[in-house]
Design a protein around this motif. Structure first.
Motif, PDB file in Angstrom:
ATOM      1  N   ASP A 572      43.752  35.098  48.079  1.00  0.00           N
ATOM      2  CA  ASP A 572      43.988  33.762  47.548  1.00  0.00           C
ATOM      3  C   ASP A 572      44.374  33.903  46.084  1.00  0.00           C
ATOM      4  N   THR A 573      45.651  33.713  45.801  1.00  0.00           N
ATOM      5  CA  THR A 573      46.106  33.915  44.419  1.00  0.00           C
ATOM      6  C   THR A 573      45.624  32.791  43.507  1.00  0.00           C
ATOM      7  N   GLU A 574      45.214  31.665  44.106  1.00  0.00           N
ATOM      8  CA  GLU A 574      44.736  30.564  43.257  1.00  0.00           C
ATOM      9  C   GLU A 574      43.299  30.804  42.792  1.00  0.00           C
ATOM     10  N   THR A 575      42.467  31.351  43.681  1.00  0.00           N
ATOM     11  CA  THR A 575      41.069  31.588  43.288  1.00  0.00           C
ATOM     12  C   THR A 575      40.831  33.049  42.901  1.00  0.00           C
ATOM     13  N   ASN A 576      41.890  33.861  43.023  1.00  0.00           N
ATOM     14  CA  ASN A 576      41.800  35.292  42.715  1.00  0.00           C
ATOM     15  C   ASN A 576      40.716  35.988  43.556  1.00  0.00           C
ATOM     16  N   GLU A 577      40.819  35.771  44.867  1.00  0.00           N
ATOM     17  CA  GLU A 577      39.827  36.347  45.783  1.00  0.00           C
ATOM     18  C   GLU A 577      40.516  37.041  46.945  1.00  0.00           C
TER      19      GLU A 577
END
Ligand code: AHR
Length: 657
Positions: A572-577
């Motif tokens: 998840d590039t938005e939450t960096n996970e």
């Protein structure tokens, strides 16, 4: 007493066993295989099982405008007798008038003795009334003769106890709308609405309506809040509507026609629900479509949830499981025009005829519809011929509109093979596949899309659900085996995000008494609702959708059942996970570890677990949270690995360093 040597041997043996039991999931995070589409996990809505009328649509009066085929269905007059002058009470008569209107009935009530007469509406298997809640009553009335002065409305709960009441003075001889409110003093699952009168004479009545004041987004006469909340909590990527077979109709005349579902509520033409008579074992003679939820409301609901609207339209074929009536090719134009007009309704400028209808309904801004479905679950050359006409006409006028076509009701066999081949040749953009199969089938088919052509049509897994007994069996249950097997299969959908771009469980909702089809994602009665274990699987996948697909393997192989494990990984590039979904279908614990290539992740993680000991376990109205996801913070130790409970669906979320 053990010697030191013996202790060493024992320790070595234990450590050895421990390592032998750990299965390593190797993640290659060096590149994104595909983007996970925002539409990956969505919702399929159909008015089956009282999902709209009697469910999501919060109207409590069944047959409010006396338009059912039996015009007094849902209404009772305990003190009246059709074969008497009813001098000690009164009686209701249906007046059927002609003209251009869409609904032609109203109810003439003759009151001869106001102490003796009452008319009662029974609701949809009763009315769900909550203590202290406020209910909005409205009706149309015209006093035709005599002197009826006042109408009295009473909600009657358990043991015939009055739980709310109000009175309305009627003062007009012409049709007039009256409104009032009732506040409930007690809760009742199966209340009824009793209407009594002061004075004698004749009064005409129509559109007798009762809604909770507290609806979704507080919209007047809107949707049931608890049910929409369950949907919104899934964070759906799209909303497909209005079905399902309901799109097609048992006959062409009874198909779903979106134009008849927009504009003023009282002008929307009532239509029998096709599920009314579908199953001999679950007849539902009182199931009609009021279209209180029509196309405007579906678009608005999609917008509320941030979901792409995905309407499906009749392509000129009645349900092939029923009559299979066909519109001749040379008479297809009005059907195609319906599709073109729908695009104008959804997206057109307010100066266009259909854009104006949308604007007049309170939404001048376009709904930005991007997808349109042609036909629901059609099969054979008749479908392909009709699909071609639709797709050419739509693309000519709206080249950017994405068209969804269908591959029929089954995931394999000659209908499926033929449909897929023909649609591929026509460069179909997205093909809808349906599978209602056993839980075992879902586990066995986690690799279904591994060999699909990456350059061919994209796939919409538009209707699927594991059937615990058999397709459409009334004994099917939303049990843990079904939910867990769907989760195993869904890792396969996700692993193939390059091809599979929309997915939805079906059917979506069911009233615990008014249902025709099981299993269903969400169950409700008149007061309350709950998500099944299958719902929580859907929600887990949708709310942990991620943005980019990563490769994950065991011993270099995709994970489709080795050691009873199924897995997929997204970033998840938005939450960096990094998000790992692992399903353990084994009746025992499984221990896993992760090997990360091309990324450095924290060794602490959030683990969300959905689990139950027995495969037959279910959620229910009395135990709505029997199986729900539980979250914990863990440390992933390279030596000991992470334990997966028997029969569990697990989501691991690890921060990228
Ligand atoms: O989901 C129930 C029904 O199953 C749908 O209406 C139809 O499309 C399928 O056959």
């Amino acid at each position: 007493m053990k010697t030191l040597k013996q202790i060493y041997i024992l320790a070595f043996f234990c450590v050895g066993i421990n390592y032998a039991q750990i299965t390593t999931l190797e993640v290659d995070a060096s590149q994104s295989i595909a983007k996970i589409q925002p539409t990956m996990y969505g919702i399929f809505f159909e008015d089956i099982n009282f999902a709209a009328d009697g469910g999501l649509y919060a109207e409590m009066i069944k047959n409010r405008s006396f338009e059912f085929d039996e015009p007094l269905m849902g209404w009772e007059q305990p003190n009246s007798d059709r074969h008497s002058y009813n001098n000690n009470s009164g009686i209701a008569t249906i007046i059927k008038y002609s003209g251009d209107q869409t609904n032609h009935n109203y109810c003439r009530i003759t009151v001869k003795d106001d102490q003796g007469y009452k008319i009662i509406n029974k609701g949809f298997r009763g009315m769900g009334i909550h203590a202290k809640a406020v209910y909005n009553l409205s009706f149309l009335a015209a006093k035709t003769s005599g002197n009826i002065k006042e109408l009295h409305f009473k909600l009657v709960g358990k043991d015939k106890k009055e739980i709310a009441s109000t009175s309305v003075v009627v003062d007009a001889n012409d049709w007039k709308k009256y409104e009032a409110q009732l506040t409930a003093t007690a809760t009742a699952e199966k209340a009824t609405l009793e209407i009594t009168f002061s004075g004698t004479g004749e009064i005409d009545m129509d559109m007798i309506s009762l809604f909770p004041e507290d609806t979704w987004k507080q919209r007047k006469n809107g949707m049931r809040k608890d049910l929409v909340q369950l949907l919104a909590d899934m964070d759906p990527g799209f909303l497909r509507f209005p079905g399902g077979c309901i799109v097609e109709g048992r006959t062409l005349a009874k198909r779903y026609q979106w134009k008849k579902t927009v504009g003023p509520i009282e002008d929307r033409e009532i239509l029998v629900n096709r599920w009314n008579t579908e199953f001999g074992h679950r007849p539902t003679p009182d199931y009609y479509q009021s279209f209180g939820i029509g196309f405007f409301e579906y678009f608005q609901l999609a917008e509320d949830m941030g979901a792409e609207p995905l309407p499906i339209l009749s392509c000129g074929m009645a349900c092939q499981f029923n009559t299979g009536e066909l519109v001749p090719m040379e008479e297809l134009d009005p059907y195609v025009q319906d599709a073109l007009d729908l695009i104008e309704f959804a997206n057109g400028d307010v100066s266009t005829p259909w854009g104006k209808v949308r604007s007049d309904m309170g939404h001048p801004e376009p709904f930005n519809m991007k997808y349109i479905g042609v036909g629901n679950e059609q099969w054979g050359p008749d479908y392909i011929a009709r699909y071609k006409v639709f797709s050419e006409a739509i693309k000519k006028q709206y080249p950017n509109m994405i068209i969804v076509s269908g591959s029929g009701p089954f995931p394999d066999g000659d209908y499926f093979e033929y449909g897929m081949e023909a649609l591929k040749k026509l460069n179909a953009e997205i093909i809808d596949e349906h599978y209602y199969r056993s839980p075992q089938w879902f586990r066995d088919n986690a690799d279904r899309y591994d060999d699909y052509d990456r350059n061919g049509p994209k796939i919409f897994a538009g209707e699927y659900a594991a059937q615990s007994v058999a397709i459409a069996s009334p004994k099917n249950e939303n049990n843990w085996e079904c939910a867990m097997s769907e989760a195993a299969f869904m890792t396969g959908l996700e692993r193939n995000a390059e091809v599979v771009q929309l997915t939805s469980y079906a059917p979506l909702m069911a009233h615990t008494e008014g249902w025709q089809w099981t299993p269903d994602l969400i169950w409700f009665n008149n007061l309350t609702s709950y998500g099944t274990p299958n719902y929580y699987v859907q929600k887990l996948f949708a709310t942990n959708r991620g943005t980019d697909l990563m490769k994950v393997t065991i011993d270099g192989k995709k994970i489709i059942g080795q050691k009873s494990l199924y897995a997929s990984v997204v970033k998840d590039t938005e939450t960096n996970e990094m998000i790992v979904k692992v399903v353990n279908t084994l009746s025992e614990k499984n221990t896993i570890n992760f090997k990360w290539n091309g990324v450095s992740v924290a060794n602490n993680a959030t683990q969300i677990v959905l689990v139950s000991e027995e495969l037959s376990d279910v959620n229910s109205i009395s135990k709505p949270k029997n199986i729900i996801p539980k979250s914990k913070e863990i440390k992933i130790d390279a030596k000991d690995g992470v334990q997966l409970a028997p029969y569990s669906v697990n989501v691991f979320k690890l921060k990228i360093n």
